[in-house]
Design an enzyme around this catalytic site. Structure first.
Site, mmCIF file in Angstrom:
data_model
loop_
_atom_site.group_PDB
_atom_site.id
_atom_site.type_symbol
_atom_site.label_atom_id
_atom_site.label_comp_id
_atom_site.label_asym_id
_atom_site.label_seq_id
_atom_site.Cartn_x
_atom_site.Cartn_y
_atom_site.Cartn_z
ATOM 1 N N LYS A 109 0.784 -1.167 -0.154
ATOM 2 C CA LYS A 109 0.163 0.003 0.058
ATOM 3 C C LYS A 109 0.988 1.078 0.043
ATOM 4 C CE LYS A 109 -2.331 -0.936 3.729
ATOM 5 N NZ LYS A 109 -1.552 -2.425 4.200
ATOM 6 N N ARG A 112 -9.866 1.047 8.821
ATOM 7 C CA ARG A 112 -9.475 -0.293 8.996
ATOM 8 C C ARG A 112 -10.544 -0.915 9.858
ATOM 9 N NH1 ARG A 112 -3.586 0.500 8.954
ATOM 10 N NH2 ARG A 112 -2.270 -1.676 9.432
ATOM 11 N N ARG A 122 11.433 -6.404 4.935
ATOM 12 C CA ARG A 122 11.463 -5.025 5.162
ATOM 13 C C ARG A 122 11.843 -4.770 6.606
ATOM 14 N NH1 ARG A 122 5.586 -2.069 5.289
ATOM 15 N NH2 ARG A 122 5.531 -2.905 7.511
ATOM 16 N N ARG A 140 11.604 -1.599 11.380
ATOM 17 C CA ARG A 140 10.293 -1.192 12.134
ATOM 18 C C ARG A 140 10.067 -2.215 13.110
ATOM 19 N NH1 ARG A 140 5.066 -0.016 8.640
ATOM 20 N NH2 ARG A 140 4.141 -0.971 10.115
ATOM 21 N N ARG A 176 -0.747 -8.993 12.994
ATOM 22 C CA ARG A 176 -1.404 -8.104 12.380
ATOM 23 C C ARG A 176 -2.255 -8.625 11.138
ATOM 24 N NH1 ARG A 176 4.081 -5.595 11.266
ATOM 25 N NH2 ARG A 176 3.038 -4.087 9.656
#
Ligand code: AMP
Length: 190
Positions: free
Chosen positions: A14, A89, A128, A134, A145
């Site tokens: 996204k 969400r 990532r 992160r 998640r």
């Protein structure tokens, strides 16, 4: 205005696609995840409240994100349009967003859902983690998640299906191929 919701599970691409969409269509990118991470970095009361939830991969309460987005939309009502990334969400957030846009005489043009299979999502997020570091990109949080997406967030799609404003796009292939698929959808609705 051209207002797009870019939708999909964590790791669907996204953020990457949003950056390309805003360049081409001159829209403003509103990512709740980016805004929350900036608040956390500045150690604001909002950031401190959200920190634990984000690090576990749970959702921040609707009232908090809705208020945050309402402010951004009101401050930028003169834009050509917005791309909403990571928001809404929950179905409640989707309803709140419709109201916020109605107040500035606008609405959602289309919701584009990026479809990627689960193992690929996990692989992308672990990769990532190595690049961006992160804190919520670790295997335990990633699984939570994805669960939150499957249990709660995926219901948001029904909100847009009801009015015929949702489209699914395959989120696998090269970044350029995916972008082309997205542009075709946007051009249909623009
Ligand atoms: P993201 O960068 O979109 O993956 O978001 C990272 C985290 O921020 C999520 O796992 C949630 O904890 C929180 N978050 C982001 N957007 C929302 C939202 N619309 N509603 C609730 N929590 C959110």
């Amino acid at each position: 205005m051209l207002n797009i919701v870019i939708f999909g599970p964590p790791g669907a691409g996204k953020g990457t696609q949003s950056k390309m969409i805003i360049e081409k269509y001159k829209l403003m990118h509103l990512s709740t995840g980016d805004i929350l991470r900036a608040e956390m970095a500045k150690k604001t009361p909002l950031g401190m409240e959200a920190k634990n939830l984000i690090e576990k991969g749970d959702l921040v309460p609707d009232e908090i994100v809705n208020k945050m987005m309402k402010k951004k939309i009101e401050e930028n009502a003169d834009q050509r349009g917005f791309i909403f990334d990571g928001f809404p969400r929950t179905p409640e957030q989707a309803e709140a967003l419709d109201k916020m846009l109605a107040e500035i005489g606008s609405g959602i043009s289309v919701m584009i859902s990026l479809e990627v299979d689960e193992q690929e999502l996990i692989d992308r997020l672990l990769k990532r983690a190595e690049i961006e570091g992160r804190k919520d990109d670790n295997i335990e949080t990633i699984k939570n998640r994805i669960n939150v997406y499957n249990e709660v967030t995926s219901r948001v799609m029904n909100h847009y299906k009801k009015t015929g404003r949702s489209r699914s796009v395959s989120g696998t292939g090269s970044i350029e191929e995916i972008f082309e698929r997205i542009c075709r959808v946007i051009d249909d609705f623009a």
